[in-house]
Motif scaffolding. Sequence first.
Motif, PDB file in Angstrom:
ATOM      1  N   GLY A 124      31.508  40.158  58.087  1.00 55.85           N
ATOM      2  CA  GLY A 124      31.553  40.876  56.822  1.00 55.85           C
ATOM      3  C   GLY A 124      32.610  41.961  56.820  1.00 55.85           C
ATOM      4  O   GLY A 124      33.226  42.257  55.784  1.00 55.85           O
ATOM      5  N   ALA A 125      32.850  42.582  57.984  1.00 60.50           N
ATOM      6  CA  ALA A 125      33.920  43.580  58.096  1.00 60.50           C
ATOM      7  C   ALA A 125      35.280  42.908  57.920  1.00 60.50           C
ATOM      8  O   ALA A 125      36.201  43.485  57.335  1.00 60.50           O
ATOM      9  N   HIS A 126      35.404  41.680  58.423  1.00 56.74           N
ATOM     10  CA  HIS A 126      36.641  40.920  58.205  1.00 56.74           C
ATOM     11  C   HIS A 126      36.879  40.704  56.715  1.00 56.74           C
ATOM     12  O   HIS A 126      37.994  40.894  56.209  1.00 56.74           O
ATOM     13  N   LEU A 127      35.818  40.326  55.984  1.00 58.81           N
ATOM     14  CA  LEU A 127      35.972  40.087  54.548  1.00 58.81           C
ATOM     15  C   LEU A 127      36.337  41.371  53.808  1.00 58.81           C
ATOM     16  O   LEU A 127      37.170  41.367  52.902  1.00 58.81           O
ATOM     17  N   ALA A 128      35.711  42.482  54.197  1.00 52.85           N
ATOM     18  CA  ALA A 128      36.052  43.764  53.568  1.00 52.85           C
ATOM     19  C   ALA A 128      37.497  44.141  53.872  1.00 52.85           C
ATOM     20  O   ALA A 128      38.215  44.657  53.001  1.00 52.85           O
ATOM     21  N   ALA A 129      37.947  43.876  55.097  1.00 49.43           N
ATOM     22  CA  ALA A 129      39.339  44.165  55.451  1.00 49.43           C
ATOM     23  C   ALA A 129      40.297  43.296  54.647  1.00 49.43           C
ATOM     24  O   ALA A 129      41.384  43.739  54.267  1.00 49.43           O
ATOM     25  N   MET A 130      39.902  42.046  54.367  1.00 47.63           N
ATOM     26  CA  MET A 130      40.745  41.182  53.546  1.00 47.63           C
ATOM     27  C   MET A 130      40.831  41.703  52.114  1.00 47.63           C
ATOM     28  O   MET A 130      41.867  41.553  51.453  1.00 47.63           O
ATOM     29  N   VAL A 131      39.765  42.318  51.631  1.00 48.69           N
ATOM     30  CA  VAL A 131      39.811  42.946  50.306  1.00 48.69           C
ATOM     31  C   VAL A 131      40.875  44.043  50.286  1.00 48.69           C
ATOM     32  O   VAL A 131      41.635  44.182  49.318  1.00 48.69           O
ATOM     33  N   LEU A 132      40.954  44.814  51.378  1.00 49.18           N
ATOM     34  CA  LEU A 132      41.915  45.905  51.447  1.00 49.18           C
ATOM     35  C   LEU A 132      43.355  45.412  51.424  1.00 49.18           C
ATOM     36  O   LEU A 132      44.242  46.095  50.899  1.00 49.18           O
ATOM     37  N   CYS A 133      43.615  44.238  52.027  1.00 56.62           N
ATOM     38  CA  CYS A 133      45.002  43.777  52.110  1.00 56.62           C
ATOM     39  C   CYS A 133      45.378  42.813  50.984  1.00 56.62           C
ATOM     40  O   CYS A 133      46.469  42.243  50.990  1.00 56.62           O
ATOM     41  N   THR A 134      44.481  42.635  50.025  1.00 56.55           N
ATOM     42  CA  THR A 134      44.783  41.775  48.881  1.00 56.55           C
ATOM     43  C   THR A 134      45.675  42.505  47.877  1.00 56.55           C
ATOM     44  O   THR A 134      45.452  43.678  47.576  1.00 56.55           O
ATOM     45  N   ASP A 135      46.682  41.823  47.382  1.00 53.44           N
ATOM     46  CA  ASP A 135      47.536  42.375  46.327  1.00 53.44           C
ATOM     47  C   ASP A 135      46.846  42.112  44.984  1.00 53.44           C
ATOM     48  O   ASP A 135      47.025  41.056  44.367  1.00 53.44           O
ATOM     49  N   TRP A 136      46.049  43.062  44.552  1.00 53.48           N
ATOM     50  CA  TRP A 136      45.234  42.858  43.358  1.00 53.48           C
ATOM     51  C   TRP A 136      46.051  42.822  42.077  1.00 53.48           C
ATOM     52  O   TRP A 136      45.574  42.348  41.051  1.00 53.48           O
ATOM     53  N   THR A 137      47.295  43.317  42.131  1.00 56.60           N
ATOM     54  CA  THR A 137      48.115  43.276  40.920  1.00 56.60           C
ATOM     55  C   THR A 137      48.404  41.827  40.509  1.00 56.60           C
ATOM     56  O   THR A 137      48.657  41.547  39.339  1.00 56.60           O
ATOM     57  N   GLU A 138      48.352  40.900  41.481  1.00 57.72           N
ATOM     58  CA  GLU A 138      48.551  39.491  41.138  1.00 57.72           C
ATOM     59  C   GLU A 138      47.440  38.973  40.230  1.00 57.72           C
ATOM     60  O   GLU A 138      47.615  37.983  39.524  1.00 57.72           O
ATOM     61  N   PHE A 139      46.284  39.649  40.276  1.00 57.55           N
ATOM     62  CA  PHE A 139      45.142  39.242  39.462  1.00 57.55           C
ATOM     63  C   PHE A 139      44.975  40.127  38.230  1.00 57.55           C
ATOM     64  O   PHE A 139      44.009  40.003  37.489  1.00 57.55           O
ATOM     65  N   GLY A 140      45.922  41.027  38.044  1.00 61.05           N
ATOM     66  CA  GLY A 140      45.901  41.877  36.866  1.00 61.05           C
ATOM     67  C   GLY A 140      44.889  42.999  36.913  1.00 61.05           C
ATOM     68  O   GLY A 140      44.507  43.532  35.871  1.00 61.05           O
ATOM     69  N   VAL A 141      44.434  43.365  38.113  1.00 57.60           N
ATOM     70  CA  VAL A 141      43.465  44.458  38.236  1.00 57.60           C
ATOM     71  C   VAL A 141      43.904  45.391  39.363  1.00 57.60           C
ATOM     72  O   VAL A 141      44.639  45.005  40.270  1.00 57.60           O
ATOM     73  N   VAL A 142      43.425  46.628  39.286  1.00 62.45           N
ATOM     74  CA  VAL A 142      43.630  47.606  40.350  1.00 62.45           C
ATOM     75  C   VAL A 142      42.278  48.241  40.642  1.00 62.45           C
ATOM     76  O   VAL A 142      41.912  49.250  40.039  1.00 62.45           O
ATOM     77  N   PRO A 143      41.475  47.652  41.527  1.00 59.49           N
ATOM     78  CA  PRO A 143      40.143  48.183  41.792  1.00 59.49           C
ATOM     79  C   PRO A 143      40.208  49.564  42.425  1.00 59.49           C
ATOM     80  O   PRO A 143      41.090  49.850  43.237  1.00 59.49           O
ATOM     81  N   ASP A 144      39.287  50.399  42.023  1.00 47.99           N
ATOM     82  CA  ASP A 144      39.250  51.786  42.508  1.00 47.99           C
ATOM     83  C   ASP A 144      38.453  51.833  43.816  1.00 47.99           C
ATOM     84  O   ASP A 144      37.327  52.319  43.865  1.00 47.99           O
ATOM     85  N   ILE A 145      39.056  51.316  44.888  1.00 45.16           N
ATOM     86  CA  ILE A 145      38.390  51.313  46.195  1.00 45.16           C
ATOM     87  C   ILE A 145      38.696  52.632  46.886  1.00 45.16           C
ATOM     88  O   ILE A 145      39.824  52.882  47.300  1.00 45.16           O
TER      89      ILE A 145
END
Length: 242
Positions: free
Chosen positions: A104-125
């Motif tokens: 689960g920590a791996h999945l959370a880390a993948m969230v951090l390295c995702t370029d969210w602008t490609e999906f049209g969002v900027v999550p407030d992490i």
Amino acid sequence: MSRGRWRDMAAEELQQQYSPSRWARRLRGDAAVRAHIEAVTAGTQRARAGTRSSLHVPYGEADGERLDIYFPAEPSETFPAFVYIHGGYWQCLRGIYLCGHSAGAHLAAMVLCTDWTEFGVVPDIRGAVLVSGLYDLEPILHTYVNDALNMSWEVAQRNSPMLCITQAVPAAAACEVLVAVAQHDSPEFRRQSQEYSQALRSAGWSVSLLDLATVDHFDIIEKLSEDTYILIQVILNMIARG
């Protein structure tokens, strides 16, 4: 232990390094896994009994794509969202705080390295708590874990957070990352946590490494139900700062 040292290990040693139940303090093997499942199940039942919740909310079409939402006891128009991703080797937009354990920590880390602008969002992490995680998947290819996953080398490289760290932009730099590891995690799990936190720091991320004494791969997360546990205190302070 540097990133490449695992290549020098015999197959049996590598299997042991990535089998957390072999490093547990209280019980060994399947007994440690069963005890962990019982502990987190009991904690979930207590949470459901004591708070308002919305259970099994779908976020995808598959049967396993469900999440449970727990609401604060006191009504509030705004409150931080704390997202916990359980472990199990991937088998078993107000302010957002991520928490993941093991896979689960791996999945959370993948969230951090995702370029969210490609999906049209900027999550407030605003914060991420990565507990006893896996950040380099290549060693997994040579263990029993990959019998079920059947990952290729290319898939492992593409999905290794260690290899997709980007220079922190202002929004990312404002995200506080806590990498936590157990004293009784295997040397490989400890190495991965240490090297990943250093790589994040070198890329300009706000990161700290918390090495928790006396705990193993399982009770490092089970103890989150204890108010006096240092990790829960650190998490609450992170949220308060955010």
